[in-house]
Motif scaffolding. Structure first.
Motif, PDB file in Angstrom:
ATOM      1  N   THR A   1     -11.498  -2.608  -5.313  1.00  0.00           N
ATOM      2  CA  THR A   1     -11.042  -3.585  -6.611  1.00  0.00           C
ATOM      3  C   THR A   1      -9.463  -4.064  -6.490  1.00  0.00           C
ATOM      4  O   THR A   1      -9.425  -4.970  -7.205  1.00  0.00           O
ATOM      5  CB  THR A   1     -11.353  -2.620  -8.059  1.00  0.00           C
ATOM      6  N   PRO A   2      -8.839  -3.091  -6.201  1.00  0.00           N
ATOM      7  CA  PRO A   2      -7.469  -3.575  -5.925  1.00  0.00           C
ATOM      8  C   PRO A   2      -7.366  -4.950  -4.976  1.00  0.00           C
ATOM      9  O   PRO A   2      -6.695  -5.997  -5.340  1.00  0.00           O
ATOM     10  CB  PRO A   2      -6.721  -2.716  -5.535  1.00  0.00           C
ATOM     11  N   LEU A   3      -8.105  -4.985  -3.757  1.00  0.00           N
ATOM     12  CA  LEU A   3      -8.218  -6.089  -3.107  1.00  0.00           C
ATOM     13  C   LEU A   3      -8.770  -7.277  -3.689  1.00  0.00           C
ATOM     14  O   LEU A   3      -8.086  -8.238  -3.817  1.00  0.00           O
ATOM     15  CB  LEU A   3      -8.871  -5.562  -1.787  1.00  0.00           C
ATOM     16  N   LEU A   4      -9.749  -7.062  -4.481  1.00  0.00           N
ATOM     17  CA  LEU A   4     -10.458  -8.259  -5.452  1.00  0.00           C
ATOM     18  C   LEU A   4      -9.452  -8.651  -6.236  1.00  0.00           C
ATOM     19  O   LEU A   4      -9.237  -9.834  -6.348  1.00  0.00           O
ATOM     20  CB  LEU A   4     -11.584  -7.686  -5.914  1.00  0.00           C
ATOM     21  N   LEU A   5      -8.606  -7.957  -6.936  1.00  0.00           N
ATOM     22  CA  LEU A   5      -7.685  -8.242  -7.977  1.00  0.00           C
ATOM     23  C   LEU A   5      -6.558  -9.058  -7.347  1.00  0.00           C
ATOM     24  O   LEU A   5      -6.115  -9.876  -7.631  1.00  0.00           O
ATOM     25  CB  LEU A   5      -7.382  -7.027  -8.681  1.00  0.00           C
ATOM     26  N   LEU A   6      -6.158  -8.620  -5.911  1.00  0.00           N
ATOM     27  CA  LEU A   6      -5.046  -9.418  -5.310  1.00  0.00           C
ATOM     28  C   LEU A   6      -5.516 -10.650  -4.933  1.00  0.00           C
ATOM     29  O   LEU A   6      -4.757 -11.627  -5.151  1.00  0.00           O
ATOM     30  CB  LEU A   6      -4.826  -8.424  -4.125  1.00  0.00           C
ATOM     31  N   ASP A   7      -6.632 -10.780  -4.476  1.00  0.00           N
ATOM     32  CA  ASP A   7      -7.435 -12.165  -4.122  1.00  0.00           C
ATOM     33  C   ASP A   7      -7.594 -12.855  -5.283  1.00  0.00           C
ATOM     34  O   ASP A   7      -6.969 -14.075  -5.185  1.00  0.00           O
ATOM     35  CB  ASP A   7      -9.014 -11.756  -3.687  1.00  0.00           C
ATOM     36  N   LEU A   8      -7.797 -12.758  -6.421  1.00  0.00           N
ATOM     37  CA  LEU A   8      -7.902 -13.282  -7.650  1.00  0.00           C
ATOM     38  C   LEU A   8      -6.520 -13.836  -7.994  1.00  0.00           C
ATOM     39  O   LEU A   8      -6.272 -15.046  -8.671  1.00  0.00           O
ATOM     40  CB  LEU A   8      -8.628 -12.650  -8.847  1.00  0.00           C
ATOM     41  N   ALA A   9      -5.594 -12.765  -8.181  1.00  0.00           N
ATOM     42  CA  ALA A   9      -4.173 -13.055  -8.558  1.00  0.00           C
ATOM     43  C   ALA A   9      -3.670 -14.235  -7.697  1.00  0.00           C
ATOM     44  O   ALA A   9      -2.692 -14.936  -8.256  1.00  0.00           O
ATOM     45  CB  ALA A   9      -3.637 -11.943  -8.645  1.00  0.00           C
ATOM     46  N   LEU A  10      -3.479 -14.107  -6.410  1.00  0.00           N
ATOM     47  CA  LEU A  10      -3.248 -15.067  -5.371  1.00  0.00           C
ATOM     48  C   LEU A  10      -3.866 -16.249  -5.647  1.00  0.00           C
ATOM     49  O   LEU A  10      -3.075 -17.359  -5.561  1.00  0.00           O
ATOM     50  CB  LEU A  10      -3.204 -14.429  -4.052  1.00  0.00           C
ATOM     51  N   LEU A  11      -5.338 -16.154  -5.802  1.00  0.00           N
ATOM     52  CA  LEU A  11      -5.722 -17.725  -5.992  1.00  0.00           C
ATOM     53  C   LEU A  11      -5.261 -18.209  -7.466  1.00  0.00           C
ATOM     54  O   LEU A  11      -5.034 -19.446  -7.313  1.00  0.00           O
ATOM     55  CB  LEU A  11      -7.302 -17.382  -6.180  1.00  0.00           C
ATOM     56  N   ALA A  12      -4.890 -17.510  -8.324  1.00  0.00           N
ATOM     57  CA  ALA A  12      -4.425 -18.066  -9.771  1.00  0.00           C
ATOM     58  C   ALA A  12      -2.950 -18.312  -9.777  1.00  0.00           C
ATOM     59  O   ALA A  12      -2.376 -19.099 -10.274  1.00  0.00           O
ATOM     60  CB  ALA A  12      -4.770 -17.028 -10.547  1.00  0.00           C
ATOM     61  N   GLY A  13      -2.358 -17.837  -8.555  1.00  0.00           N
ATOM     62  CA  GLY A  13      -0.856 -18.181  -8.479  1.00  0.00           C
ATOM     63  C   GLY A  13       0.212 -17.045  -9.421  1.00  0.00           C
ATOM     64  O   GLY A  13       1.040 -17.877  -9.755  1.00  0.00           O
ATOM     65  N   VAL A  14      -0.368 -16.029  -9.576  1.00  0.00           N
ATOM     66  CA  VAL A  14       0.397 -15.030 -10.473  1.00  0.00           C
ATOM     67  C   VAL A  14       1.538 -14.616  -9.612  1.00  0.00           C
ATOM     68  O   VAL A  14       1.419 -14.539  -8.380  1.00  0.00           O
ATOM     69  CB  VAL A  14      -0.416 -14.114 -10.788  1.00  0.00           C
TER      70      VAL A  14
END
Length: 84
Positions: free
Chosen positions: A57-70
């Motif tokens: 789940t942290p890896l998935l959140l990292l993936d989504l956050a990087l995709l969003a440009g956070v």
């Protein structure tokens, strides 16, 4: 933003590959009779599922956050809140 460079695109592929690989190993462990213990004499506790969750789940959140440009601080706080 995810397609801005080849190295960043490669990072997304690697994160997704790690998530899939870790989940596959965890579910194979449960399928093969490993990854669980007996609790209270009769109930199975599948600890492999929770180890899988704590890693993927942290890896998935990292993936989504990087995709969003956070920004980095927000990514760290999101992952920290997930692990709590």
């Amino acid at each position: 933003k995810a397609t801005s460079s080849d190295s960043q695109r490669r990072l997304f592929y690697l994160i997704n590959a790690y998530v899939s690989g870790i989940a596959a190993v965890a579910y194979f462990a449960m399928l093969s009779g490993q990854g669980w213990i007996v609790v209270a004499g009769c109930r199975q506790f599948f600890y492999a599922r929770y180890i899988d969750w704590a890693i993927t789940t942290p890896l998935l959140l990292l993936d989504l956050a990087l995709l969003a440009g956070v920004d980095t601080v927000t990514i760290i706080s999101i992952i920290g809140a997930d692990l709590l």
